[in-house]
Design a protein around this motif. Structure first.
Motif, mmCIF file in Angstrom:
data_model
loop_
_atom_site.group_PDB
_atom_site.id
_atom_site.type_symbol
_atom_site.label_atom_id
_atom_site.label_comp_id
_atom_site.label_asym_id
_atom_site.label_seq_id
_atom_site.Cartn_x
_atom_site.Cartn_y
_atom_site.Cartn_z
ATOM 1 N N SER A 90 118.193 7.145 57.569
ATOM 2 C CA SER A 90 119.628 7.393 57.484
ATOM 3 C C SER A 90 120.376 6.183 58.041
ATOM 4 O O SER A 90 119.783 5.343 58.744
ATOM 5 C CB SER A 90 119.989 8.641 58.283
ATOM 6 N N PRO A 91 121.685 6.050 57.754
ATOM 7 C CA PRO A 91 122.452 4.927 58.306
ATOM 8 C C PRO A 91 122.365 4.837 59.822
ATOM 9 O O PRO A 91 122.266 3.745 60.381
ATOM 10 C CB PRO A 91 123.877 5.218 57.834
ATOM 11 N N ALA A 92 122.384 6.003 60.500
ATOM 12 C CA ALA A 92 122.296 5.994 61.964
ATOM 13 C C ALA A 92 120.933 5.490 62.418
ATOM 14 O O ALA A 92 120.825 4.671 63.348
ATOM 15 C CB ALA A 92 122.561 7.394 62.510
ATOM 16 N N GLU A 93 119.873 5.964 61.743
ATOM 17 C CA GLU A 93 118.522 5.524 62.095
ATOM 18 C C GLU A 93 118.332 4.032 61.795
ATOM 19 O O GLU A 93 117.695 3.311 62.566
ATOM 20 C CB GLU A 93 117.499 6.359 61.328
ATOM 21 N N SER A 94 118.903 3.592 60.682
ATOM 22 C CA SER A 94 118.795 2.176 60.331
ATOM 23 C C SER A 94 119.523 1.309 61.343
ATOM 24 O O SER A 94 119.045 0.238 61.719
ATOM 25 C CB SER A 94 119.360 1.937 58.925
ATOM 26 N N GLY A 95 120.696 1.781 61.783
ATOM 27 C CA GLY A 95 121.431 1.040 62.802
ATOM 28 C C GLY A 95 120.661 0.957 64.105
ATOM 29 O O GLY A 95 120.650 -0.088 64.772
ATOM 30 N N LYS A 96 119.998 2.057 64.471
ATOM 31 C CA LYS A 96 119.181 2.058 65.680
ATOM 32 C C LYS A 96 117.995 1.108 65.537
ATOM 33 O O LYS A 96 117.629 0.383 66.474
ATOM 34 C CB LYS A 96 118.690 3.484 65.957
ATOM 35 N N LEU A 97 117.394 1.095 64.327
ATOM 36 C CA LEU A 97 116.261 0.208 64.071
ATOM 37 C C LEU A 97 116.708 -1.261 64.127
ATOM 38 O O LEU A 97 115.983 -2.113 64.624
ATOM 39 C CB LEU A 97 115.669 0.525 62.699
ATOM 40 N N LEU A 98 117.917 -1.516 63.654
ATOM 41 C CA LEU A 98 118.444 -2.878 63.711
ATOM 42 C C LEU A 98 118.592 -3.330 65.163
ATOM 43 O O LEU A 98 118.259 -4.468 65.505
ATOM 44 C CB LEU A 98 119.789 -2.937 62.989
ATOM 45 N N GLY A 99 119.087 -2.423 66.006
ATOM 46 C CA GLY A 99 119.175 -2.749 67.429
ATOM 47 C C GLY A 99 117.812 -2.992 68.046
ATOM 48 O O GLY A 99 117.656 -3.861 68.914
ATOM 49 N N GLN A 100 116.803 -2.246 67.570
ATOM 50 C CA GLN A 100 115.440 -2.444 68.068
ATOM 51 C C GLN A 100 114.914 -3.826 67.677
ATOM 52 O O GLN A 100 114.262 -4.502 68.478
ATOM 53 C CB GLN A 100 114.527 -1.354 67.507
ATOM 54 N N VAL A 101 115.210 -4.244 66.441
ATOM 55 C CA VAL A 101 114.804 -5.587 65.993
ATOM 56 C C VAL A 101 115.444 -6.654 66.872
ATOM 57 O O VAL A 101 114.785 -7.608 67.297
ATOM 58 C CB VAL A 101 115.183 -5.800 64.512
ATOM 59 N N GLU A 102 116.734 -6.487 67.153
ATOM 60 C CA GLU A 102 117.439 -7.464 67.996
ATOM 61 C C GLU A 102 116.848 -7.500 69.405
ATOM 62 O O GLU A 102 116.689 -8.579 69.991
ATOM 63 C CB GLU A 102 118.927 -7.122 68.059
ATOM 64 N N GLU A 103 116.494 -6.318 69.935
ATOM 65 C CA GLU A 103 115.910 -6.271 71.276
ATOM 66 C C GLU A 103 114.536 -6.949 71.298
ATOM 67 O O GLU A 103 114.224 -7.725 72.215
ATOM 68 C CB GLU A 103 115.781 -4.813 71.735
ATOM 69 N N LEU A 104 113.723 -6.668 70.279
ATOM 70 C CA LEU A 104 112.391 -7.284 70.210
ATOM 71 C C LEU A 104 112.508 -8.805 70.080
ATOM 72 O O LEU A 104 111.765 -9.548 70.722
ATOM 73 C CB LEU A 104 111.613 -6.717 69.024
ATOM 74 N N ARG A 105 113.451 -9.258 69.276
ATOM 75 C CA ARG A 105 113.640 -10.706 69.123
ATOM 76 C C ARG A 105 114.142 -11.344 70.414
ATOM 77 O O ARG A 105 113.757 -12.476 70.743
ATOM 78 C CB ARG A 105 114.630 -10.981 67.983
ATOM 79 N N ASP A 106 115.000 -10.609 71.142
ATOM 80 C CA ASP A 106 115.496 -11.131 72.409
ATOM 81 C C ASP A 106 114.353 -11.268 73.412
ATOM 82 O O ASP A 106 114.238 -12.287 74.115
ATOM 83 C CB ASP A 106 116.583 -10.203 72.952
ATOM 84 N N ARG A 107 113.484 -10.244 73.458
ATOM 85 C CA ARG A 107 112.333 -10.315 74.354
ATOM 86 C C ARG A 107 111.378 -11.433 73.941
ATOM 87 O O ARG A 107 110.800 -12.127 74.769
ATOM 88 C CB ARG A 107 111.609 -8.966 74.365
ATOM 89 N N LEU A 108 111.243 -11.618 72.609
ATOM 90 C CA LEU A 108 110.385 -12.683 72.099
ATOM 91 C C LEU A 108 110.942 -14.056 72.473
ATOM 92 O O LEU A 108 110.194 -14.961 72.866
ATOM 93 C CB LEU A 108 110.255 -12.548 70.584
ATOM 94 N N ASP A 109 112.257 -14.219 72.385
ATOM 95 C CA ASP A 109 112.879 -15.496 72.746
ATOM 96 C C ASP A 109 112.714 -15.784 74.240
ATOM 97 O O ASP A 109 112.434 -16.923 74.638
ATOM 98 C CB ASP A 109 114.363 -15.486 72.383
ATOM 99 N N LYS A 110 112.897 -14.750 75.061
ATOM 100 C CA LYS A 110 112.718 -14.939 76.508
ATOM 101 C C LYS A 110 111.269 -15.284 76.840
ATOM 102 O O LYS A 110 111.010 -16.118 77.713
ATOM 103 C CB LYS A 110 113.149 -13.674 77.252
ATOM 104 N N ASN A 111 110.349 -14.630 76.140
ATOM 105 C CA ASN A 111 108.931 -14.929 76.365
ATOM 106 C C ASN A 111 108.612 -16.365 75.967
ATOM 107 O O ASN A 111 107.854 -17.058 76.659
ATOM 108 C CB ASN A 111 108.076 -13.948 75.567
ATOM 109 N N ARG A 112 109.183 -16.828 74.856
ATOM 110 C CA ARG A 112 108.958 -18.201 74.419
ATOM 111 C C ARG A 112 109.519 -19.195 75.431
ATOM 112 O O ARG A 112 108.915 -20.240 75.698
ATOM 113 C CB ARG A 112 109.606 -18.430 73.057
ATOM 114 N N ALA A 113 110.693 -18.866 75.991
ATOM 115 C CA ALA A 113 111.285 -19.747 76.999
ATOM 116 C C ALA A 113 110.402 -19.845 78.235
ATOM 117 O O ALA A 113 110.193 -20.944 78.782
ATOM 118 C CB ALA A 113 112.679 -19.239 77.376
ATOM 119 N N SER A 114 109.860 -18.699 78.675
ATOM 120 C CA SER A 114 108.986 -18.717 79.850
ATOM 121 C C SER A 114 107.678 -19.452 79.544
ATOM 122 O O SER A 114 107.127 -20.151 80.399
ATOM 123 C CB SER A 114 108.694 -17.288 80.306
#
Length: 616
Positions: A90-114
């Motif tokens: 659903s649109p709500a679930e897709s929006g939540k999944l999009l936020g999950q992608v952004e969070e995973l990418r943010d964690r991935l970027d921080k891990n790469r920096a470390s």
């Protein structure tokens, strides 16, 4: 050609307006007339930002899928093609999944920096070997301190070893890494740089890097799983945002009338679709009215060409769409563009190779890529044709081969090719002037175009009088007199009737100015086409050079193994030549079309692309 458009106005009761827009969107033929800016509209600005956010994540997931492509064909398809969602979110679930992608990418970027920081620490400590900071702590407890030094090899002084205990840990080509052991509190008197040591030893840093790599793989696996299983849902979010943006844009362009009781909207519809639209709206009880088109209207442009000319539309759009009131330049320059490409590449072998490679790739390419490959195939056909005429095949001049000696007189020599380039340039420039005259006739009427046609006949008449004898063509007195008569009559029109409605003296002055511009511009424009000869000749010579290198450099090698280095030289050399020649074969025809042809055809451009209001 440019599709003819009709202008319509729609007047709808405000309570029925949403239903009307839904029907209009389902028809998908109306280009809404934009009269108001949308840059400051809060809803559209928010939707645009959200669309950009989704696009960024979709591009990342798409790149992640391609990066995980495997060699095996079955696994390649699975990796590059996202699997259909087992259950569309659903649109709500897709929006939540999009936020999950952004969070995973943010964690991935921080891990790469470390990890980058850990890699720098590893590089800094690697010169000192694998040691433990616990050992240094035991030294301190025993009353000794270890100081790390580094200095250039030439600066190292062995006298330092008499003052304290020094242990050389590592010597490189330019530096010495050593440790000085001194009693606690006694600073060593050594003229060297103290090394900046990480807070952790080599084993801890390597453990951190290993853990970081595993964590990155875990995050990428989660992202890849989302990409494979929910790519369609996230793409659906983007589609919904684009549809909502288009809907709000129409609302912005809508005017309210009669105390906000009636909603007024204007739009453009292709002439061949107006009957369908009128019937559909009339059946639903909506009112629409065809309006007169004014000079101030910015009419959208929709191109409609045959299967071959349609391939060249990206070339047209790369510069600018023609405006609604002029000719579609696509089918007019398409054959010249093909010819120019073939003359620049100018090698039958390269043309054949281009045809075969693009034909193979078309079998596996997606729908969006096939037109580009078909265009390259057309270029390959033109190159093959020019290569056959000039007798060039993978840098080999067929004229010099004994087997083709009987056909030598049929091949076009390089000197002849230069003359042909100039002749093609003259024809192309005159064709552009003819198109400009036809455009003036279509836009302003025959009397305003007489001067433009007169200049064409004047130039052609003088070209016949001067150029034909240079080509050993003898003109009879009758033909010569006819050409002089055409030139005289054309000159009268060009000088005395170039601006209908003005007096003779003003026309004569305008004619003199036009003479200067035409004479100076025509020579420069025509000579510009020599580049077709020069680029083709350069590519052919370079291909021949690589052939010579392959033969001469391997002449002393055993014949049984000679073929391998010769083949490598030929492959690398001709690949390089094809790459460089392809760039020139695209850039220079573009230049000849966009500069010489567009200037002489008086191309205006600035057309607004036809974008109908429809649901994606």
């Amino acid at each position: 050609m440019i599709v003819k458009m009709d202008k319509y106005a729609f007047l709808v009761y405000h309570k029925e307006y949403d239903a009307f827009l839904e029907r209009l969107r389902s028809l998908g033929v109306v280009h809404v007339k934009e009269t108001k800016p949308t840059a400051g509209h809060d809803v559209i600005v928010k939707l645009t930002a959200e669309n950009r956010r989704v696009t960024v994540q979709l591009e990342y997931l798409d790149g992640l899928l391609k990066a995980k492509t495997k060699v095996d064909d079955a696994r390649q398809t699975a990796a590059t093609e996202p699997a259909p969602d087992k259950k569309r979110l659903s649109p709500a679930e897709s929006g939540k999944l999009l936020g999950q992608v952004e969070e995973l990418r943010d964690r991935l970027d921080k891990n790469r920096a470390s990890m980058l920081l850990a890699e720098k620490e590893r590089d800094a400590i690697s010169a000192w070997g694998d040691f433990s900071y616990d050992t240094l702590e035991k030294l301190r407890e025993a009353g000794y301190a270890a100081t790390f030094f580094t200095c250039p090899e030439s600066h190292y002084d062995e006298a330092w070893e008499r003052d304290c205990d020094i242990f050389v840990i590592n010597r490189t080509q330019s530096a010495v890494h050593f440790i000085a052991i001194t009693p606690s509190g006694a600073a060593p008197s050594i003229d060297a740089d103290r090394a900046k040591m990480p807070l952790k030893d080599y084993r801890h840093i390597m453990a951190e890097l290993e853990a970081g790599q595993k964590y990155a793989e875990t995050l990428e696996a989660e992202l890849l799983d989302i990409a494979r299983n929910h790519y369609d849902s996230l793409k659906g979010v983007k589609t919904d945002i684009e549809n909502e943006t288009a809907w709000n844009n129409v609302l912005v362009q809508t005017d309210s009338r009669a105390d906000d009781k009636l909603m007024f909207l204007e739009g453009w519809i292709p002439v061949d679709r107006t009957a369908e639209m009128e019937t559909s709206l009339a059946d639903a009880g909506y009112f629409c009215l065809k309006q007169e088109i004014t000079d101030e209207d910015d009419i959208p442009v929709k191109l409609k060409n045959n299967r071959i000319a349609r391939l060249f539309e990206p070339v047209t759009k790369l510069y600018s769409l023609p405006n609604y009131h002029e000719f579609d330049s696509t089918p007019l320059f398409a054959p010249f563009f093909m010819l120019f490409f073939g003359m620049c590449l100018c090698d039958g072998g390269y043309g054949l190779l281009l045809i075969l490679i693009t034909g193979y790739l078309k079998r596996k390419a997606g729908a969006g890529m096939r037109p580009i490959l078909s265009l390259l195939q057309c270029f390959g056909v033109a190159t093959l044709a020019v290569g056959i005429v000039t007798g060039s095949f993978f840098g080999v001049s067929l004229v010099n081969i004994e087997y083709f000696s009987s056909l030598k007189k049929y091949f076009v020599s390089s000197d002849s090719l230069m003359i042909i380039s100039i002749m093609i340039g003259f024809f192309h420039v005159m064709f552009g002037k003819f198109v400009a005259a036809c455009k003036i006739k279509a836009q302003r009427g025959m009397k305003h175009s007489l001067s433009a046609f007169a200049w064409i006949f004047l130039i052609l008449a003088f070209a016949g009088i001067l150029a034909l004898p240079m080509m050993n063509v003898t003109l009879s007195p009758t033909v010569r007199h006819i050409l002089y008569g055409i030139a005289a009559l054309s000159a009268l029109v060009a000088f005395l009737y170039n601006t209908p409605g003005k007096n003779v003296f003003l026309n004569f002055g305008s004619g003199l100015w036009a003479t200067y511009n035409t004479a100076s511009g025509l020579v420069g424009d025509v000579l510009s086409y020599i580049r077709l000869y020069a680029i083709g000749l350069t590519g052919g010579l370079l291909g021949g050079v690589f052939n010579t290198i392959a033969i001469d450099m391997t002449a002393s090698i055993n014949p049984f193994v000679r073929w391998l280095p010769m083949l490598l030289i030929l492959l690398v050399g001709h690949a390089l030549n094809i790459g460089l020649s392809m760039i020139g074969s695209l850039v220079h025809p573009l230049r000849l079309v966009y500069v010489e042809y567009y200037k002489n055809s008086e191309f205006e451009g600035g057309g607004n692309d036809y974008k109908p209001f429809k649901k994606s």
